[in-house]
Design a protein around this motif. Sequence first.
Motif, mmCIF file in Angstrom:
data_model
loop_
_atom_site.group_PDB
_atom_site.id
_atom_site.type_symbol
_atom_site.label_atom_id
_atom_site.label_comp_id
_atom_site.label_asym_id
_atom_site.label_seq_id
_atom_site.Cartn_x
_atom_site.Cartn_y
_atom_site.Cartn_z
ATOM 1 N N TYR A 270 87.752 33.180 56.031
ATOM 2 C CA TYR A 270 87.376 32.544 55.246
ATOM 3 C C TYR A 270 88.243 32.322 54.049
ATOM 4 O O TYR A 270 90.078 31.336 53.454
ATOM 5 C CB TYR A 270 86.542 31.566 54.848
ATOM 6 C CG TYR A 270 86.736 29.952 54.685
ATOM 7 C CD1 TYR A 270 86.895 29.213 55.529
ATOM 8 C CD2 TYR A 270 86.256 29.129 53.320
ATOM 9 C CE1 TYR A 270 87.151 27.875 55.202
ATOM 10 C CE2 TYR A 270 86.666 28.368 53.029
ATOM 11 C CZ TYR A 270 86.987 27.205 53.656
ATOM 12 O OH TYR A 270 87.544 25.656 53.614
ATOM 13 N N GLU A 271 88.149 32.626 53.262
ATOM 14 C CA GLU A 271 88.539 33.348 51.524
ATOM 15 C C GLU A 271 90.332 33.365 51.880
ATOM 16 O O GLU A 271 90.839 33.823 50.411
ATOM 17 C CB GLU A 271 87.868 33.977 50.677
ATOM 18 C CG GLU A 271 86.494 33.084 50.592
ATOM 19 C CD GLU A 271 86.138 33.610 49.153
ATOM 20 O OE1 GLU A 271 85.983 35.232 49.075
ATOM 21 O OE2 GLU A 271 84.820 33.186 48.952
ATOM 22 N N ALA B 114 92.121 30.880 51.583
ATOM 23 C CA ALA B 114 92.139 29.777 50.578
ATOM 24 C C ALA B 114 93.105 30.651 49.464
ATOM 25 O O ALA B 114 94.242 30.331 49.245
ATOM 26 C CB ALA B 114 90.923 29.711 49.820
ATOM 27 N N ARG C 220 96.938 30.373 51.111
ATOM 28 C CA ARG C 220 97.986 29.068 49.974
ATOM 29 C C ARG C 220 98.054 29.073 49.380
ATOM 30 O O ARG C 220 99.068 28.486 49.145
ATOM 31 C CB ARG C 220 96.569 27.729 51.024
ATOM 32 C CG ARG C 220 96.382 28.021 52.301
ATOM 33 C CD ARG C 220 95.912 26.541 51.999
ATOM 34 N NE ARG C 220 94.736 26.405 51.449
ATOM 35 C CZ ARG C 220 92.832 26.921 52.524
ATOM 36 N NH1 ARG C 220 93.286 27.486 53.040
ATOM 37 N NH2 ARG C 220 91.672 26.709 51.546
#
Length: 369
Positions: free
Chosen positions: A222-223, A226, A229
């Motif tokens: 998940y990170e 981030a 992006r």
Amino acid sequence: MKIIRIHARELHMRLVAPFETSFGTTQNRRIVLLELITDEGSGWGELTAAETPSYNSEFTDAAWLVLRNFLAPCVLDKNFTHPDDLSTFMCPVRGHEMAKATIETAAWDMFAKASGISLASMLGATQTEIACGVSLGIHATPETLLERISAEIASGYKRVKLKIKPGKDLVYVRAVRERYPDISLTVDANSAYTLDDIEIFQQLDQFNLSYIEQPLQWNEIYEHAALQRELQTPLCLDECIHNLRDAQAAVRLGACKVINIKLGRVGGHSEAQRIQAFCKAEGIPVWSGGMLEAGVGRAHNIAMSALPGFVYPGDVSASHRYWAKDIIEPAIQTTGHGTINVPSSPGIGFDVNAEVVRGFTVAEEIWQA
Ligand code: OSB
Ligand code: MG
């Protein structure tokens, strides 16, 4: 085909030079080599786990134990019609992908040999020559790194990957980019950073890297999404990807734009093929990572790298960069233009040198039902 016995050996082999990553330095390798014997011939597999549980949770001693006590009993005396059956037999054991891959890849070698064709064609290869890159450990100074790179480029390698860790990152990458503005360059952090380090990655964005490999935690997809992006440079996941589902989650979350497929880390050729097919359909380029393997492991990586979608050069390079004497004949050699010719003889396409193997062997066991 019936699996009759497994001949397991532990080999001690010394790398020609120490290799430093963000999690430590390796020079003495403990290699587990398996020969899988069936009623229709035999095949070779090599464990890709490291000596310590630092790249992932697997390591040599644990893998030996899991192989002997849990995985060998799943496959011994079993009949199989295709190597895909092997991962099904080993399903009751959770995780331990590298240990599983040792058996699974040996079954693929055996099956291709029994079919009289190369492992690469058995897997569905479309390339007869694969592009090779080098993975360079963390060096004491940028100057020694630059010297090393000049030798690798002179040998024709098509991509240079630099290991980085906090404090040994921007200065090294900048020095290399200034000297070599046009080479295909990547970095591999082996999970040494957190999202708090985002400024370092924003700075790395200026160096036209083909991708940044595994910057964040080894078990955190998940990170990475981030971080991706916030960056122009594609992220490439290595440690995070253990199976097709991980690859799907990572791509669908936008956590990476490139995937490093390591045969051992994903449990062998069957799962590697599934990831490759998914990435091909999604337009995600893949490449073959390495784990400082000896010749058997490297030969399996070469066969996998010949599949469609392996478009970036892999960490697949000549035997002499690792070993004074490799365990296979012929040793792996590159062409003058940074490629390796995919062998067309049956199975992995290299012979295991029994005498060399004997010389490195420190322990052996035969497992049968
Ligand atoms: O992250 O790709 C990695 C070596 C040991 C553990 C992890 C990695 C590596 C390499 C070397 O980068 C690849 C090779 O040349 O075999
Ligand atoms: Mg890596």
